[in-house]
Design a protein around this motif. Sequence first.
Motif, mmCIF file in Angstrom:
data_model
loop_
_atom_site.group_PDB
_atom_site.id
_atom_site.type_symbol
_atom_site.label_atom_id
_atom_site.label_comp_id
_atom_site.label_asym_id
_atom_site.label_seq_id
_atom_site.Cartn_x
_atom_site.Cartn_y
_atom_site.Cartn_z
ATOM 1 N N SER A 28 0.855 -1.190 0.000
ATOM 2 C CA SER A 28 0.000 0.000 0.000
ATOM 3 C C SER A 28 0.886 1.233 0.000
ATOM 4 N N VAL A 29 0.390 2.299 -0.603
ATOM 5 C CA VAL A 29 1.142 3.555 -0.596
ATOM 6 C C VAL A 29 1.063 4.201 0.779
ATOM 7 N N LEU A 30 -0.140 4.230 1.345
ATOM 8 C CA LEU A 30 -0.349 4.764 2.689
ATOM 9 C C LEU A 30 -0.943 3.677 3.575
ATOM 10 N N ASP A 31 -0.638 3.716 4.872
ATOM 11 C CA ASP A 31 -1.256 2.759 5.790
ATOM 12 C C ASP A 31 -2.622 3.272 6.225
ATOM 13 N N LYS A 32 -3.269 2.544 7.108
ATOM 14 C CA LYS A 32 -4.644 2.895 7.505
ATOM 15 C C LYS A 32 -4.712 4.235 8.243
ATOM 16 N N ASP A 33 -3.564 4.720 8.731
ATOM 17 C CA ASP A 33 -3.530 6.009 9.417
ATOM 18 C C ASP A 33 -3.110 7.150 8.492
ATOM 19 N N GLY A 34 -2.964 6.823 7.181
ATOM 20 C CA GLY A 34 -2.608 7.854 6.224
ATOM 21 C C GLY A 34 -1.129 8.163 6.146
ATOM 22 N N LYS A 35 -0.295 7.308 6.757
ATOM 23 C CA LYS A 35 1.157 7.498 6.725
ATOM 24 C C LYS A 35 1.749 6.680 5.580
ATOM 25 N N PRO A 36 2.822 7.179 4.933
ATOM 26 C CA PRO A 36 3.437 6.411 3.845
ATOM 27 C C PRO A 36 3.949 5.062 4.330
ATOM 28 N N ASN A 37 3.782 4.058 3.472
ATOM 29 C CA ASN A 37 4.061 2.675 3.864
ATOM 30 C C ASN A 37 4.783 1.958 2.721
ATOM 31 N N LEU A 38 5.841 2.595 2.219
ATOM 32 C CA LEU A 38 6.447 2.129 0.971
ATOM 33 C C LEU A 38 7.718 1.313 1.145
ATOM 34 N N ASN A 39 8.315 1.324 2.322
ATOM 35 C CA ASN A 39 9.527 0.543 2.550
ATOM 36 C C ASN A 39 9.166 -0.871 3.010
ATOM 37 N N THR A 40 8.431 -1.569 2.161
ATOM 38 C CA THR A 40 7.974 -2.927 2.481
ATOM 39 C C THR A 40 8.311 -3.870 1.329
ATOM 40 N N PRO A 41 8.454 -5.172 1.624
ATOM 41 C CA PRO A 41 8.710 -6.143 0.550
ATOM 42 C C PRO A 41 7.591 -6.174 -0.481
ATOM 43 N N GLU A 42 6.347 -5.971 -0.035
ATOM 44 C CA GLU A 42 5.206 -6.015 -0.954
ATOM 45 C C GLU A 42 5.236 -4.846 -1.934
ATOM 46 N N ALA A 43 5.509 -3.628 -1.428
ATOM 47 C CA ALA A 43 5.598 -2.461 -2.302
ATOM 48 C C ALA A 43 6.737 -2.642 -3.301
ATOM 49 N N LYS A 44 7.860 -3.191 -2.808
ATOM 50 C CA LYS A 44 9.005 -3.431 -3.693
ATOM 51 C C LYS A 44 8.642 -4.427 -4.793
ATOM 52 N N ALA A 45 7.967 -5.513 -4.410
ATOM 53 C CA ALA A 45 7.585 -6.530 -5.397
ATOM 54 C C ALA A 45 6.669 -5.942 -6.458
ATOM 55 N N GLY A 46 5.736 -5.070 -6.051
ATOM 56 C CA GLY A 46 4.795 -4.478 -6.999
ATOM 57 C C GLY A 46 5.466 -3.582 -8.014
ATOM 58 N N LEU A 47 6.305 -2.652 -7.539
ATOM 59 C CA LEU A 47 6.975 -1.744 -8.466
ATOM 60 C C LEU A 47 8.000 -2.489 -9.312
ATOM 61 N N GLU A 48 8.625 -3.507 -8.717
ATOM 62 C CA GLU A 48 9.593 -4.326 -9.473
ATOM 63 C C GLU A 48 8.923 -5.078 -10.620
ATOM 64 N N ASN A 49 7.680 -5.468 -10.430
ATOM 65 C CA ASN A 49 6.962 -6.140 -11.524
ATOM 66 C C ASN A 49 6.969 -5.276 -12.784
ATOM 67 N N GLY B 104 14.317 2.189 -15.321
ATOM 68 C CA GLY B 104 15.609 1.614 -14.971
ATOM 69 C C GLY B 104 16.657 2.651 -14.639
ATOM 70 N N GLU B 105 16.234 3.890 -14.405
ATOM 71 C CA GLU B 105 17.177 4.969 -14.101
ATOM 72 C C GLU B 105 17.411 5.129 -12.600
ATOM 73 N N LYS B 106 16.603 4.433 -11.790
ATOM 74 C CA LYS B 106 16.753 4.481 -10.335
ATOM 75 C C LYS B 106 16.366 3.120 -9.780
ATOM 76 N N PRO B 107 17.156 2.537 -8.872
ATOM 77 C CA PRO B 107 16.784 1.249 -8.280
ATOM 78 C C PRO B 107 15.423 1.344 -7.594
ATOM 79 N N VAL B 108 14.639 0.282 -7.696
ATOM 80 C CA VAL B 108 13.281 0.279 -7.137
ATOM 81 C C VAL B 108 13.302 0.602 -5.647
ATOM 82 N N GLU B 109 14.225 0.007 -4.917
ATOM 83 C CA GLU B 109 14.272 0.234 -3.469
ATOM 84 C C GLU B 109 14.545 1.702 -3.151
ATOM 85 N N ALA B 110 15.476 2.312 -3.898
ATOM 86 C CA ALA B 110 15.785 3.737 -3.692
ATOM 87 C C ALA B 110 14.593 4.612 -4.067
#
Length: 426
Positions: A218-239, A406-412
């Motif tokens: 998810s981009v934001l968690d249930k409290d509206g805070k960013p939640n992007l440093n997760t394995p799931e977010a990485k897997a999605g953008l990496e796809n 491919g100009e920036k690593p997904v994790e970064a």
Amino acid sequence: MKTRKYLLPVAAAGVLALSLSACAGGGGGGGTSGGGDAAANMDGRGPITYVQGKDNNNVVRPVVEKWNAAHPDQKVTFKEQTDNADQQHDDLVQHFQAKDAGYDVVSVDVVWTAEFAAKGWLQPLKDKMAIDTSKMLKPPVDSATYKGTLYAAPKDSDGAMLYYRKDLVPTPPKTWDEMMGMCSIAKSNNMGCYSGQFKKYEGLTVNASEAINSAGGSVLDKDGKPNLNTPEAKAGLENLAKAYANGEIPKEAITFQEEESRQAFQSGKLLFLRNWPYAYGLMATEGASQVKDKFGVVALPGKSGPGASTLGGHSAGISVYSKNKATALDFLKFINSEETQKFYATQGSLAPVLAALYDDQELVAKLPYLPVLKTSIENAVPRPVTPFYPAVTKAIQDNAYPAIKGEKPVEAALSDMQKSIETQSK
């Protein structure tokens, strides 16, 4: 696109046009309650004004005419805005800040609800101002809700679907990995495998969010805070990044908005396409279409089943400054009636918010994609719900675009996205 029945729905037009207009600050009725403005004029009856973007589908005027014939003392005047979502948003902001009583009922894009509610501009639809949402699909209702309170009446919805070449793919994919496994079919037919909309604009926010949500992130968690440093977010953008790097997403797709991607599929250059329902009728009827009887639609593929489409659509909200809120509330209920919702669907190809209409055989005969669209909307996730949406969508685009290229690593990219949202949302 001039075909009347299959004009781009208002929901998708908002996605196309909405860019990065800054949230205008100040003004309003003071917080989410709207203070004294929200408590005033709840019994008021009389003429009202309904404000919405350009009525390309020709659905608003006939609905207003029908209402006016039955309510000669409480007539609705339709104020038509432009067809540009940024301009619609800014027009509403200006009139809310001016506490203009002349904007009684307003059409609200699903991503504006939180901003307008947080600033105290929309009438809370509770207690004597409540509407019945029990027969509506849950995601549109959720999109009109802020901090547990309904602030607008869902009016029309939208969800993305996967278009596929049924003449080449007898069994459509249910998961992302299944779809990528079918790219060999595209290669053997000298065509691209998959595309969405990857140009750096609002559609990229939609596609990147879908990729992250469909992978369980998810981009934001249930409290509206960013939640992007997760394995799931990485897997999605990496796809997306991996598919672009290895050519399964063709290189030209980095320039695609909705129409460019539709034209690519329609001309036989793609095996799979993520797009909105508006494309269905155009590809099935346009003379230049190379795929008229050769395509089908299914829900977007996810990790282990249907993916999470980005929710589109609009709701109708009542301004806290309206003098005739009782009339405004009745007009909201009129828009939500089964008759009006059916008219929106058949006349304007707008996705209904009433769940039962997706099983209406008369409607399905006219709009064959409705059962798939219902699955899409039921699994849909709104774009990030936040009063700081313009900053959030900018952060997503600024980082997802170089990651896919491919100009920036997904994790970064995800780490920078996280930091940018945290900084801008204070």
